[in-house]
Write a protein that holds these residues in place. Sequence first.
Motif, mmCIF file in Angstrom:
data_model
loop_
_atom_site.group_PDB
_atom_site.id
_atom_site.type_symbol
_atom_site.label_atom_id
_atom_site.label_comp_id
_atom_site.label_asym_id
_atom_site.label_seq_id
_atom_site.Cartn_x
_atom_site.Cartn_y
_atom_site.Cartn_z
ATOM 1 N N SER A 148 0.858 -1.175 0.000
ATOM 2 C CA SER A 148 0.000 0.000 0.000
ATOM 3 C C SER A 148 0.899 1.232 0.000
ATOM 4 C CB SER A 148 -0.901 0.021 1.241
ATOM 5 O OG SER A 148 -1.640 1.224 1.299
ATOM 6 N N THR A 149 0.673 2.137 -0.958
ATOM 7 C CA THR A 149 1.526 3.321 -1.085
ATOM 8 C C THR A 149 0.691 4.599 -1.024
ATOM 9 O OG1 THR A 149 1.382 3.328 -3.503
ATOM 10 C CG2 THR A 149 3.193 2.083 -2.508
ATOM 11 N N GLU A 150 1.372 5.684 -0.752
ATOM 12 C CA GLU A 150 0.756 7.006 -0.731
ATOM 13 C C GLU A 150 1.727 7.973 -1.377
ATOM 14 O OE1 GLU A 150 -0.088 9.256 3.077
ATOM 15 O OE2 GLU A 150 -2.042 8.354 2.635
ATOM 16 N N GLU A 151 1.403 8.434 -2.580
ATOM 17 C CA GLU A 151 2.324 9.210 -3.403
ATOM 18 C C GLU A 151 3.569 8.360 -3.661
ATOM 19 O OE1 GLU A 151 2.861 12.971 -1.468
ATOM 20 O OE2 GLU A 151 0.856 13.664 -2.012
ATOM 21 N N ASP A 152 4.757 8.801 -3.250
ATOM 22 C CA ASP A 152 5.972 8.028 -3.491
ATOM 23 C C ASP A 152 6.468 7.334 -2.233
ATOM 24 O OD1 ASP A 152 6.091 8.735 -6.175
ATOM 25 O OD2 ASP A 152 7.162 10.598 -5.731
ATOM 26 N N ALA A 153 5.591 7.185 -1.248
ATOM 27 C CA ALA A 153 5.984 6.566 0.021
ATOM 28 C C ALA A 153 5.200 5.273 0.249
ATOM 29 C CB ALA A 153 5.749 7.534 1.169
ATOM 30 N N ILE A 154 5.792 4.363 0.999
ATOM 31 C CA ILE A 154 5.145 3.097 1.342
ATOM 32 C C ILE A 154 4.400 3.252 2.667
ATOM 33 C CG2 ILE A 154 5.541 0.689 1.998
ATOM 34 C CD1 ILE A 154 8.006 0.696 0.212
ATOM 35 N N ARG A 155 3.143 2.877 2.673
ATOM 36 C CA ARG A 155 2.391 2.837 3.930
ATOM 37 C C ARG A 155 2.695 1.533 4.652
ATOM 38 N NH1 ARG A 155 -3.021 2.448 3.419
ATOM 39 N NH2 ARG A 155 -3.342 3.379 5.497
ATOM 40 N N TYR A 156 2.623 0.420 3.917
ATOM 41 C CA TYR A 156 3.018 -0.871 4.479
ATOM 42 C C TYR A 156 3.209 -1.874 3.339
ATOM 43 C CZ TYR A 156 -2.026 -1.774 3.992
ATOM 44 O OH TYR A 156 -3.302 -1.884 3.504
ATOM 45 N N VAL A 157 3.963 -2.931 3.632
ATOM 46 C CA VAL A 157 4.178 -4.033 2.702
ATOM 47 C C VAL A 157 3.782 -5.320 3.411
ATOM 48 C CG1 VAL A 157 5.845 -5.309 1.294
ATOM 49 C CG2 VAL A 157 6.092 -2.836 1.586
ATOM 50 N N VAL A 158 3.083 -6.204 2.705
ATOM 51 C CA VAL A 158 2.656 -7.479 3.286
ATOM 52 C C VAL A 158 3.170 -8.641 2.435
ATOM 53 C CG1 VAL A 158 0.698 -8.944 3.896
ATOM 54 C CG2 VAL A 158 0.583 -6.478 4.313
ATOM 55 N N PRO A 159 4.248 -9.299 2.850
ATOM 56 C CA PRO A 159 4.671 -10.533 2.184
ATOM 57 C C PRO A 159 3.843 -11.702 2.727
ATOM 58 C CG PRO A 159 6.530 -9.388 3.228
ATOM 59 C CD PRO A 159 5.261 -8.832 3.807
ATOM 60 N N GLY A 160 3.178 -12.434 1.844
ATOM 61 C CA GLY A 160 2.407 -13.603 2.243
ATOM 62 C C GLY A 160 3.105 -14.867 1.796
ATOM 63 N N ILE A 161 3.170 -15.846 2.680
ATOM 64 C CA ILE A 161 3.919 -17.075 2.415
ATOM 65 C C ILE A 161 3.032 -18.283 2.691
ATOM 66 C CG2 ILE A 161 5.894 -18.482 3.126
ATOM 67 C CD1 ILE A 161 7.290 -15.871 3.976
ATOM 68 N N GLY A 162 2.948 -19.189 1.730
ATOM 69 C CA GLY A 162 2.255 -20.455 1.930
ATOM 70 C C GLY A 162 3.239 -21.600 1.735
ATOM 71 N N ILE A 163 3.329 -22.498 2.702
ATOM 72 C CA ILE A 163 4.300 -23.601 2.642
ATOM 73 C C ILE A 163 3.569 -24.931 2.736
ATOM 74 C CG2 ILE A 163 6.383 -24.609 3.652
ATOM 75 C CD1 ILE A 163 6.965 -21.889 4.915
ATOM 76 N N ASN A 164 3.876 -25.845 1.814
ATOM 77 C CA ASN A 164 3.315 -27.196 1.859
ATOM 78 C C ASN A 164 4.054 -27.979 2.943
ATOM 79 O OD1 ASN A 164 1.872 -26.446 -0.467
ATOM 80 N ND2 ASN A 164 3.432 -27.294 -1.821
ATOM 81 N N VAL A 165 3.396 -28.208 4.054
ATOM 82 C CA VAL A 165 4.070 -28.861 5.180
ATOM 83 C C VAL A 165 3.682 -30.336 5.292
ATOM 84 C CG1 VAL A 165 4.515 -28.801 7.669
ATOM 85 C CG2 VAL A 165 4.213 -26.670 6.396
ATOM 86 N N ASN A 166 2.432 -30.598 5.635
ATOM 87 C CA ASN A 166 2.007 -31.981 5.853
ATOM 88 C C ASN A 166 1.013 -32.490 4.820
ATOM 89 O OD1 ASN A 166 3.574 -32.535 8.228
ATOM 90 N ND2 ASN A 166 2.193 -31.181 9.355
ATOM 91 N N ALA A 167 0.914 -31.802 3.698
ATOM 92 C CA ALA A 167 0.042 -32.274 2.614
ATOM 93 C C ALA A 167 0.593 -33.592 2.052
ATOM 94 C CB ALA A 167 -0.032 -31.236 1.509
ATOM 95 N N THR A 168 -0.290 -34.499 1.706
ATOM 96 C CA THR A 168 0.142 -35.786 1.142
ATOM 97 C C THR A 168 -0.356 -36.002 -0.277
ATOM 98 O OG1 THR A 168 -1.781 -36.868 2.156
ATOM 99 C CG2 THR A 168 0.295 -36.898 3.395
ATOM 100 N N GLU A 169 -1.273 -35.142 -0.736
ATOM 101 C CA GLU A 169 -1.801 -35.283 -2.093
ATOM 102 C C GLU A 169 -1.883 -33.925 -2.768
ATOM 103 O OE1 GLU A 169 -5.479 -37.335 -2.227
ATOM 104 O OE2 GLU A 169 -4.738 -39.155 -1.256
ATOM 105 N N PHE A 170 -1.657 -33.910 -4.068
ATOM 106 C CA PHE A 170 -1.758 -32.697 -4.868
ATOM 107 C C PHE A 170 -2.566 -33.007 -6.120
ATOM 108 C CE2 PHE A 170 2.064 -32.111 -2.353
ATOM 109 C CZ PHE A 170 1.960 -30.790 -1.946
ATOM 110 N N PRO A 171 -3.202 -31.996 -6.711
ATOM 111 C CA PRO A 171 -3.935 -32.218 -7.962
ATOM 112 C C PRO A 171 -3.018 -32.843 -9.009
ATOM 113 C CG PRO A 171 -4.408 -30.033 -7.091
ATOM 114 C CD PRO A 171 -3.301 -30.592 -6.252
ATOM 115 N N GLU A 172 -3.594 -33.669 -9.849
ATOM 116 C CA GLU A 172 -2.797 -34.410 -10.831
ATOM 117 C C GLU A 172 -1.942 -33.500 -11.705
ATOM 118 O OE1 GLU A 172 -3.497 -37.647 -14.460
ATOM 119 O OE2 GLU A 172 -5.172 -37.014 -13.182
ATOM 120 N N GLU A 173 -2.470 -32.312 -12.046
ATOM 121 C CA GLU A 173 -1.753 -31.443 -12.972
ATOM 122 C C GLU A 173 -0.499 -30.820 -12.363
ATOM 123 O OE1 GLU A 173 -5.495 -29.126 -11.640
ATOM 124 O OE2 GLU A 173 -4.883 -31.198 -12.036
#
Length: 272
Positions: A148-173
């Motif tokens: 989120s920015t305001e003019e040429d300044a940053i209001r905040y940045v949100v890095p989102g991270i998803g990690i496959n930890v204990n999944a045992t199945e994934f779509p075939e593709e």
Amino acid sequence: MIEAVRNKGYRLVEEADVLTVAELHSVLDTKWLGKELEYYYETDSTNNRARDAAEKVLPTLSCSGRLPDSRKGPQGKSVEFPHGTDIYMSFVLRPTFTPSQASMLTLVAGMAVVKGVQKATGLSAMIKWPNDAVVNGKKICGILTEMSTEEDAIRYVVPGIGINVNATEFPEEIRDKATSLKLELGRSVKRSDVICAVAESFEEYYEIFEKTCDMSGLLSAYDEMLVNMEKTVCVLDPKGEYRGKALGSMKKAAFSRKENRGIVHVFQGKYL
């Protein structure tokens, strides 16, 4: 998990993997990241919750046990992600550098995932240029950075991270392209250990990044994590598809486009 053993009673097979704010606070060893922490049993997006917190001027680490089953996978197909299986986490950052410099934070997040997974599990996680975290050539993580920015300044940045930890199945593709920490280790992984290791690694790398507001202080570490170093890579560009040898950051890579030859400069994870 408790298993009944005939004529012997019961035994603990696996420690329960239950995420709570108290559990995360008890193991999180950071100076500032995640000191304000939110956990949701289920939410539409941890990035959305982090942005909500950012608007209230709260620094936070947002985690969720599950995202809705309606998320879309490859080719728009619905993908089901059971509760208590994987990690969905987002950070709120309030940097003083410019919006253009913030684009590199996705690389910082990729490095943090690799180091955090290595620390928490011992797996040889690596980076597939530019920021995909992989184990044995298969992707274990997705990263989405919003700002989120305001003019040429940053209001905040949100890095989102998803990690496959204990999944045992994934779509075939995507079965031949994706994996999980459990599939690679042959056992379940405690998610709080991975969350804390990634958060601690992110804080470490982010502080180095802040000193110069670029990747110059992280280039050596980044290059050591590249799984496709010295290998052919494909760059998808609006002007066409480029192929070349990955030589690391701030180096040159030869490529060919149709019958023309040229030089591509790799700088801070981007082709310029």
